[in-house]
Design an enzyme around this catalytic site. Structure first.
Site, PDB file in Angstrom:
ATOM      1  N   GLY A  16      42.442  51.858  44.167  1.00  0.00           N
ATOM      2  CA  GLY A  16      42.311  51.698  45.455  1.00  0.00           C
ATOM      3  C   GLY A  16      43.502  50.517  45.892  1.00  0.00           C
ATOM      4  O   GLY A  16      44.668  50.613  45.058  1.00  0.00           O
ATOM      5  N   SER A  17      43.163  49.391  46.663  1.00  0.00           N
ATOM      6  CA  SER A  17      44.314  48.822  47.196  1.00  0.00           C
ATOM      7  C   SER A  17      45.049  47.811  46.296  1.00  0.00           C
ATOM      8  O   SER A  17      46.211  47.282  46.665  1.00  0.00           O
ATOM      9  CB  SER A  17      43.734  47.664  48.442  1.00  0.00           C
ATOM     10  OG  SER A  17      43.144  48.473  49.397  1.00  0.00           O
ATOM     11  N   THR A  18      44.579  47.549  44.964  1.00  0.00           N
ATOM     12  CA  THR A  18      45.389  46.968  44.127  1.00  0.00           C
ATOM     13  C   THR A  18      46.895  47.632  43.653  1.00  0.00           C
ATOM     14  O   THR A  18      47.757  46.894  43.275  1.00  0.00           O
ATOM     15  CB  THR A  18      44.621  46.791  42.664  1.00  0.00           C
ATOM     16  OG1 THR A  18      44.144  48.171  42.387  1.00  0.00           O
ATOM     17  CG2 THR A  18      43.519  45.726  42.634  1.00  0.00           C
ATOM     18  N   PHE A  19      46.977  48.838  44.075  1.00  0.00           N
ATOM     19  CA  PHE A  19      48.204  49.479  43.823  1.00  0.00           C
ATOM     20  C   PHE A  19      49.421  49.102  45.009  1.00  0.00           C
ATOM     21  O   PHE A  19      50.425  49.197  44.953  1.00  0.00           O
ATOM     22  CB  PHE A  19      47.972  51.036  44.057  1.00  0.00           C
ATOM     23  CG  PHE A  19      47.957  51.658  42.826  1.00  0.00           C
ATOM     24  CD1 PHE A  19      47.127  51.481  41.647  1.00  0.00           C
ATOM     25  CD2 PHE A  19      49.085  52.454  42.547  1.00  0.00           C
ATOM     26  CE1 PHE A  19      47.181  52.243  40.478  1.00  0.00           C
ATOM     27  CE2 PHE A  19      49.097  53.066  41.357  1.00  0.00           C
ATOM     28  CZ  PHE A  19      48.208  53.060  40.233  1.00  0.00           C
ATOM     29  N   LYS A  20      48.750  48.395  45.978  1.00  0.00           N
ATOM     30  CA  LYS A  20      49.654  47.865  47.084  1.00  0.00           C
ATOM     31  C   LYS A  20      50.567  46.941  46.583  1.00  0.00           C
ATOM     32  O   LYS A  20      51.703  46.617  46.966  1.00  0.00           O
ATOM     33  CB  LYS A  20      48.882  47.148  48.203  1.00  0.00           C
ATOM     34  CG  LYS A  20      48.403  48.644  49.048  1.00  0.00           C
ATOM     35  CD  LYS A  20      47.388  48.198  50.339  1.00  0.00           C
ATOM     36  CE  LYS A  20      46.703  49.119  50.759  1.00  0.00           C
ATOM     37  NZ  LYS A  20      45.569  49.031  51.566  1.00  0.00           N
TER      38      LYS A  20
END
Lengths: 595, 139
Positions: A303-307
């Site tokens: 999820g968003s940790t990849f941002k």
């Protein structure tokens, strides 16, 4: 000894005249030898006697010399008791175990071999195996007499009856006086900390062969040396991570979870917890599913940790800057998919805003600007497409699309479509913060730090520190704040595959990655919860900011105290200045935002 | 003369023989002692090895935490504000008029002040509960 023989061998010729006779006196011949007729025979007899004496004497003296030499040899050179090398002082005795001890980075023993006794039997030497089985079952109440009888009468020449016999039991068995029983000394692997480091250490079978974790991965090293193997793990960090993760899992009724603490400068893993876990002293007591390592083997869409990676990639490739922005007013519709924002702002967002609002739309547009090939190359460089070469065999292979189509570029920008292990993420975040060098993760203490591989520029690394700090102050990471430690972080909430639309809205992977102190990052703390459920306190939310961030914050606070990280005056003008990022007024006022 | 030489030789041989055997027996005795000592060392090392494992078991963090909660209820984990860098501690002033505590940096002061009255039971562990923990940091 030789002289007298020589003298007797050559006797003087017999004197014909007495030496005492005076010259000119009576010159009567002196008869001091046999008459001439028998003279030859007599001499021969004497010669024979002498030579016999000589031979006997020689043999005797040779024998005595031999005995004497042997005596000297025995007494002076070779003592019959001095047979083995350890007798000599210069070979100082060192205790040997079949498997080396494993310690944490501070030398605390986490696995060691202890000598124990096993009871074995040779049934063919037994007088009455059935009676023996009955008697033994009385000493060992946990043994079933029928089973034991079957074992002893099976015809096998050698069977183990009981491993790890206590001295008391040993005495009791001796007192039974059953012939055909044997005690064997062998080694048992002991893990003093129990389940604390279960997935790091793994476990061994009864014969001392490593079956998982470090025990399996470092088998040859452990077998080949008496020196302890020093891990990178710090037991105190491990305990903090273990306890806080367990608390979070219990509170939010998650089916499992993982927690990692890594050193961003060296790549060392200081804590690695996977839940549910098991006790390596008794691995068979827990269900086999507990041995699954969620931290390094399980691959998830995180999820968003990849941002973090997406923003760093966009900044590093130069397609955007912190001052630029993207239009996030409309959801993106591509073929049959729609990309929405969880906290939809429906307006133009700057790059820092995209990061702290965790805008999927903005991230997808940013990734498209970079382009699929460059994104794939970036992920490759960051090690996101290969398994991590760790010292344990449980390393997960990332799953990614065969054809890196634009739709995947968009989904991967916010952490869907590319499954990696939590360790991949922690390693990658470390590289984003330490100045842009990817430090290969390791479970062994590292004395010489490798140079690493550059993945982003130093400037981008500095920008990422500021962004993650901003997110922790204004954005979704508030729950992980610890005063004075300059914590930065990013939440991630991903839906697990399944359900009607390909993803299940109810089963989430909620995570939070924190790093501190952001002025000069030392540690990355990553907490992942598998299928957490919201509670009354979280208003039913089970997103990363609600369930994982508090746990990460608690770990940060505890390990900072242990590591002795000095507090930073967060409101000092130079810190404020260094971390200043211009945001619209509306964003600064936003009360609560946790995803 | 010859008899004397022989006598001297015999005496010397006897002395050498005696010395040889004496030393030899001594060495043997010492070697026995050494073997005994080595055996003892082996046993001691095994005991130490077991005790080390025992120590690791008795000092495992969750156990210490349990014991700490029971016997040291007023102690708590180190908070970030309790940590100072060694460079931040000023040198002692020679002026006797200045009280020593004034040399401590400001942030720790209110902490110490509020901890003392708010927690009277802390007196029980007065010697141990230092308000400011000085830890040499690795920065």
């Amino acid at each position: 000894m030789i002289g007298p023989f020589r003298r007797t061998r050559r006797p003087k010729p017999p004197e014909l005249y007495s030496p005492r006779s005076k010259p000119g006196g009576d010159r009567r011949p002196v008869l001091n030898c046999a008459p001439t007729r028998t003279d030859g025979t007599f001499r021969r007899a004497i010669e024979t006697g002498r030579s016999r004496l000589l031979i006997t004497g020689a043999v005797m003296s040779f024998a005595f010399v031999a005995v004497g030499l042997r005596l000297v040899d025995l007494a002076a050179f070779a003592s019959p008791t001095a047979t083995s090398a350890p007798m000599h002082a210069e070979t100082a005795y060192r205790m040997h175990t079949d498997r080396a001890t494993i310690t944490d980075r501070n030398g605390v023993i986490v696995a060691t071999s202890l000598t124990t006794t096993s009871l074995a039997a040779r049934p063919d030497r037994m007088l009455d195996p059935v009676d023996a089985a009955r008697k033994l079952a009385q000493v060992f109440p946990e043994l079933d007499p029928a089973e034991l009888t079957a074992k002893l009468t099976s015809g096998s020449p050698f069977v183990y009856i009981h491993r790890k016999v206590t001295p008391k039991m040993e005495q009791a068995v001796m007192e039974l006086g059953i012939p055909g029983l044997e005690f064997e000394r062998d080694e048992t692997r002991v893990y003093p900390h129990g389940p604390l480091m279960a997935h790091v250490l793994g476990f061994t079978d009864v014969d001392g062969r490593g079956l998982a974790g470090i025990e399996q991965g470092m088998e040859s090293v452990l077998k080949g040396s008496d020196d302890p193997l020093r891990l990178s793990i710090d037991v105190r960090f491990q305990h903090a991570a273990h306890q806080e993760l367990k608390k979070a899992i219990d509170t939010y009724s998650a089916i499992g979870g993982a927690a990692l603490v890594t050193d961003v400068r060296t790549g060392e893993i200081l804590a690695m917890v996977s839940m549910p876990d098991f006790d390596p002293n008794h691995p068979a007591d827990s269900p086999a599913v507990n041995r699954f390592n969620r931290a390094t083997f399980g691959t998830y869409e995180l999820g968003s940790t990849f941002k973090i990676f997406n923003t760093a990639m966009a900044l590093d490739s130069g397609v955007t800057t912190l001052a630029d922005g993207y239009d996030a007013s409309e959801p993106i519709r591509i073929s049959r998919f729609t990309i929405n924002d969880y906290h939809a702002k429906n307006r133009f967002l700057t790059v820092p805003e995209i990061f702290i609002y965790s805008s999927n739309i903005g991230s997808a547009k940013m990734a498209l600007d970079v382009g699929p090939p460059a994104q794939k190359a970036f992920m490759e460089r960051l090690g996101m497409l290969q398994p991590i070469a760790l010292e344990i065999p449980e390393t997960g292979r990332p799953q990614y699309p065969d054809v890196w189509a634009p739709i995947y570029t968009m989904t991967i920008s916010y952490g869907h479509g590319l499954s990696v292990t939590p360790l991949h993420l922690a390693e990658g975040v470390g590289a984003m913060l330490n100045g842009g060098m990817l430090m290969p993760a390791t479970l062994l203490a590292r004395d010489n730090v490798p140079t690493g591989r550059r993945v982003v520029s130093e400037q981008v690394s500095y920008d990422m520190r500021r962004l993650m700090r901003l997110n922790a102050v204004y954005g979704s990471g508030k729950a992980a704040q610890v005063n004075g430690l300059m914590v930065g972080g990013k939440t991630g909430t991903a839906e697990k595959p399944g359900g009607s639309k390909g993803y299940n809205r109810r089963s989430l992977i909620s995570s939070f990655v924190a790093a501190f102190p952001m002025t000069d990052p030392r540690y990355v703390v990553y907490v992942v919860l598998d299928e957490p459920q919201g509670t009354k306190e979280t208003y039913g939310y089970a997103t990363g900011g609600w369930v994982a961030a508090p746990a990460a914050g608690a770990i940060v606070e505890r390990i900072a105290g242990i590591a002795g990280i000095a507090p930073i005056e967060e409101n000092a003008p130079e810190i404020q200045h260094a971390f200043a990022i211009d945001l619209p007024e509306e964003t600064k006022k936003l009360a609560s935002l946790r995803q | 003369m010859r008899a004397l030489v022989i006598a001297v030789w015999i005496v010397m041989v006897m002395m050498t023989g005696y010395a040889l055997f004496h030393i030899s027996f001594q060495v043997e005795a010492l070697e026995g002692q050494l073997a005994e000592l080595n055996q003892q060392i082996r046993q001691e090392q095994e005991v130490i090895h077991n005790l080390r494992a025992e120590w690791a078991y008795s000092s495992r963090p969750d156990w210490i935490e349990t014991m700490g909660a029971e016997f040291l209820p007023d102690m708590h984990g180190v908070e970030p504000s309790q940590v100072l860098r060694i460079e931040d501690i000023p040198f002692r002033r020679d002026d006797p008029a200045v009280p020593e505590t004034a040399a401590l940096p400001a942030p720790s002061q209110p902490k110490a002040a509020e901890a003392a009255p708010a927690n009277p039971s802390a007196k029980a562990v007065k010697g141990m509960a230092t308000p400011v923990t000085l830890v040499r940091t690795q920065q």
